[in-house]
Scaffold this active site. Structure first.
Site, PDB file in Angstrom:
ATOM      1  N   HIS A 206       0.096  -4.834   1.494  1.00  0.00           N
ATOM      2  CA  HIS A 206      -0.219  -6.203   1.921  1.00  0.00           C
ATOM      3  C   HIS A 206      -1.657  -6.316   2.405  1.00  0.00           C
ATOM      4  O   HIS A 206      -2.216  -5.382   2.977  1.00  0.00           O
ATOM      5  CB  HIS A 206       0.780  -6.731   2.953  1.00  0.00           C
ATOM      6  CG  HIS A 206       0.787  -6.035   4.283  1.00  0.00           C
ATOM      7  ND1 HIS A 206      -0.020  -6.435   5.323  1.00  0.00           N
ATOM      8  CD2 HIS A 206       1.507  -4.989   4.754  1.00  0.00           C
ATOM      9  CE1 HIS A 206       0.217  -5.664   6.384  1.00  0.00           C
ATOM     10  NE2 HIS A 206       1.134  -4.775   6.067  1.00  0.00           N
TER      11      HIS A 206
ATOM     12  N   ASP B 253      -2.931  -8.937   4.342  1.00  0.00           N
ATOM     13  CA  ASP B 253      -3.178  -9.620   5.618  1.00  0.00           C
ATOM     14  C   ASP B 253      -3.098  -8.647   6.785  1.00  0.00           C
ATOM     15  O   ASP B 253      -2.529  -7.562   6.670  1.00  0.00           O
ATOM     16  CB  ASP B 253      -2.169 -10.755   5.830  1.00  0.00           C
ATOM     17  CG  ASP B 253      -0.727 -10.252   5.928  1.00  0.00           C
ATOM     18  OD1 ASP B 253      -0.347  -9.390   5.104  1.00  0.00           O
ATOM     19  OD2 ASP B 253       0.008 -10.692   6.827  1.00  0.00           O
TER      20      ASP B 253
ATOM     21  N   GLU C 160       2.455 -10.666   4.949  1.00  0.00           N
ATOM     22  CA  GLU C 160       3.523  -9.720   5.310  1.00  0.00           C
ATOM     23  C   GLU C 160       3.765  -9.733   6.809  1.00  0.00           C
ATOM     24  O   GLU C 160       4.887  -9.647   7.276  1.00  0.00           O
ATOM     25  CB  GLU C 160       3.143  -8.304   4.850  1.00  0.00           C
ATOM     26  CG  GLU C 160       4.272  -7.282   4.958  1.00  0.00           C
ATOM     27  CD  GLU C 160       4.361  -6.572   6.291  1.00  0.00           C
ATOM     28  OE1 GLU C 160       5.359  -5.891   6.543  1.00  0.00           O
ATOM     29  OE2 GLU C 160       3.435  -6.701   7.138  1.00  0.00           O
ATOM     30  N   GLU C 161       2.676  -9.849   7.565  1.00  0.00           N
ATOM     31  CA  GLU C 161       2.781  -9.714   9.025  1.00  0.00           C
ATOM     32  C   GLU C 161       3.507 -10.885   9.672  1.00  0.00           C
ATOM     33  O   GLU C 161       3.901 -10.801  10.829  1.00  0.00           O
ATOM     34  CB  GLU C 161       1.385  -9.552   9.644  1.00  0.00           C
ATOM     35  CG  GLU C 161       0.652  -8.283   9.206  1.00  0.00           C
ATOM     36  CD  GLU C 161       1.247  -7.012   9.804  1.00  0.00           C
ATOM     37  OE1 GLU C 161       2.249  -7.099  10.532  1.00  0.00           O
ATOM     38  OE2 GLU C 161       0.690  -5.941   9.517  1.00  0.00           O
TER      39      GLU C 161
ATOM     40  N   ASP D 164       2.862   1.272   3.196  1.00  0.00           N
ATOM     41  CA  ASP D 164       2.710   0.514   4.441  1.00  0.00           C
ATOM     42  C   ASP D 164       3.297   1.285   5.617  1.00  0.00           C
ATOM     43  O   ASP D 164       3.708   0.708   6.611  1.00  0.00           O
ATOM     44  CB  ASP D 164       3.392  -0.863   4.278  1.00  0.00           C
ATOM     45  CG  ASP D 164       2.989  -1.836   5.373  1.00  0.00           C
ATOM     46  OD1 ASP D 164       1.983  -1.594   6.057  1.00  0.00           O
ATOM     47  OD2 ASP D 164       3.700  -2.837   5.552  1.00  0.00           O
TER      48      ASP D 164
ATOM     49  N   HIS E 133      -1.711  -2.834  14.914  1.00  0.00           N
ATOM     50  CA  HIS E 133      -1.652  -4.120  15.619  1.00  0.00           C
ATOM     51  C   HIS E 133      -2.405  -4.121  16.943  1.00  0.00           C
ATOM     52  O   HIS E 133      -2.120  -4.948  17.807  1.00  0.00           O
ATOM     53  CB  HIS E 133      -0.199  -4.568  15.874  1.00  0.00           C
ATOM     54  CG  HIS E 133       0.563  -4.832  14.602  1.00  0.00           C
ATOM     55  ND1 HIS E 133       1.690  -5.599  14.565  1.00  0.00           N
ATOM     56  CD2 HIS E 133       0.340  -4.434  13.332  1.00  0.00           C
ATOM     57  CE1 HIS E 133       2.151  -5.645  13.322  1.00  0.00           C
ATOM     58  NE2 HIS E 133       1.338  -4.939  12.559  1.00  0.00           N
TER      59      HIS E 133
END
Ligand SMILES: [Zn+2]
Length: 414
Positions: free
Chosen positions: A80, A82, A175-176, A198, A381
């Site tokens: 992903h 994003d 995705e997030e 991922d 994150h």
């Protein structure tokens, strides 16, 4: 030819934060197209003319099998583009720091330090180079490290003329915020199975996720002046608390790990007249997952017996299921991942149950079986996110191995 590290660092500089409160459709933020367009350009430069981005910001590309390898399955590689809205991904300034042990200073001016005591797994990387942000933003290894590994792996594979099976490439937006798989064109993708890149540590891969449900619990009370409430008031707040007391207190996210499931009350609001709670229910095991949902229903029934029908209403919906339920009958896909990791220098690949879902698990239930390969990111994150240089390089090897005709033949064709 570029290398995976500089490629990765370039991608991190492109702002692709998805947005919970953004645009109605997909992508949630227009800026996600910036990386998508760039990837299409790069894929075309590699000679993959069919590379394109659709109006929802999904990038697709496919490479036909090498001559003589047409009988092998088509393998998909997905990552992903994003980054999470939970920490800013704007103006990322990636840097390579040599880790000598102890605390690692990310930003001397702002005194942002990654403390060894807080991040004990740093120990593994003494003497190595780590890609970090400057501590004011996240890095975006989740999942641009996965994107870079796929891009680099495919470029090298083509340049080195390594015989390979048919390859399908997919890069997803959003995705997030949980929408990565929603608009994925499984049919058009034409892969027999796929892997998301991922995961975390390069030694670990994943093919088990939670079974997941969400329950909205509404408590209908009855409000009346407290002075004249005797035998009349039904305080929805108290009933909500009573409902929760029927759930096992040690089966919460904060008290469980590994394969232990839980109930998690994530929202509560209300007054005496009406209260609402939102729960998520999680378990790797399908039978226990069903029991958990039954426990919720039983708790509601008990309340309704005591306080009258309709006091509690539950609206419970399944969100996703453990991909292993389906993968267990197709374990050659898992073995191929494992063998590709071994061939890439990882002696003992480990696998741990994901305490959550992945895009791959949604895709698996849409018909595209899809375990999760590592992407070499740590502390995702947040400002302390990093990716070890050596692991990024190993990731490229895994990509090349997992689609190499030799290995696919060995593992997949019986
Ligand atoms: Zn991710």
């Amino acid at each position: 030819m570029s290398d995976v590290v500089s490629r990765f660092m370039e991608y991190t500089k492109i702002h692709t934060e998805s947005d919970y409160y953004g645009l109605e459709g997909t992508p949630s933020a227009k800026r996600e197209f910036d990386l998508a367009n760039r990837l299409v350009e790069e894929l075309k430069k590699m000679g993959i003319e069919n590379a394109h981005v659709d109006e929802k910001c999904y990038v697709y590309a496919s490479v036909p099998a090498s001559r003589g390898c047409e009988d092998l399955p088509a393998v998909g590689l997905i990552a992903h583009m994003d980054t999470t809205p939970d920490m800013t991904g704007k103006n990322v300034k990636p840097q390579i720091l040599h880790y000598k042990g102890g605390d690692l200073t990310l930003n001397p001016e702002k005194n942002i330090v990654m403390e060894a005591a807080r991040f004990p797994e740093l120990q593994k990387f003494v003497g190595q180079d780590l890609v970090c942000s400057d501590g004011t933003t996240l890095l975006g290894a989740d999942d641009k490290a996965g994107v870079a590994m796929i891009m680099q792996g495919i470029e090298e594979l083509l340049q080195e003329n390594i015989p390979h099976c048919a390859i399908r490439i997919g890069f997803t937006p959003d995705e997030e915020i949980g929408r990565g798989a929603s608009n994925f064109d499984v049919e058009g993708f034409h892969a027999d199975f796929a892997y998301t890149l991922d995961g975390g540590a390069i030694t670990d891969f994943e093919y088990e996720t939670f079974n997941a449900a969400m329950a909205k619990v509404t408590v209908n009370g009855f409000s009346i002046h407290p002075g004249t409430a005797k035998d009349k008031m039904k305080n929805a707040i108290l009933i909500a608390m009573e409902f929760n007391s029927f759930l096992p207190p040690m089966e919460t996210p904060g008290a469980t790990e590994g394969y232990e499931g839980f109930y998690h009350v994530q929202e509560i609001s209300g007054k005496a007249e009406k209260a609402e709670m939102v729960y998520i229910i999680r378990d790797h095991d399908m039978a226990r997952f069903k029991e958990r949902k039954a426990t919720m229903t039983k708790a509601a029934e008990k309340i309704n017996r005591n306080y009258g029908a309709g006091t509690i209403e539950i609206d419970m919906n399944d969100q996703y299921y453990n991909m292993y339920e389906i993968l267990k009958d197709h374990m050659e896909i898992v073995h191929l991942a494992e063998e590709a990791m071994k061939k890439s220098g990882i002696e003992h690949p480990t696998h741990s149950p994901i305490r959550g879902g992945t895009d791959g698990c949604m895709l698996t239930y849409k018909g595209l079986l899809c375990p999760n390969l590592p992407a070499a990111g740590y502390n995702a994150h947040g400002r302390y996110e990093y990716a070890p240089v050596e692991e990024l390089k190993t990731g490229v090897k895994i990509v090349k191995n997992v689609v190499s005709a030799k290995l696919v033949k060995e593992v997949y064709v019986k």
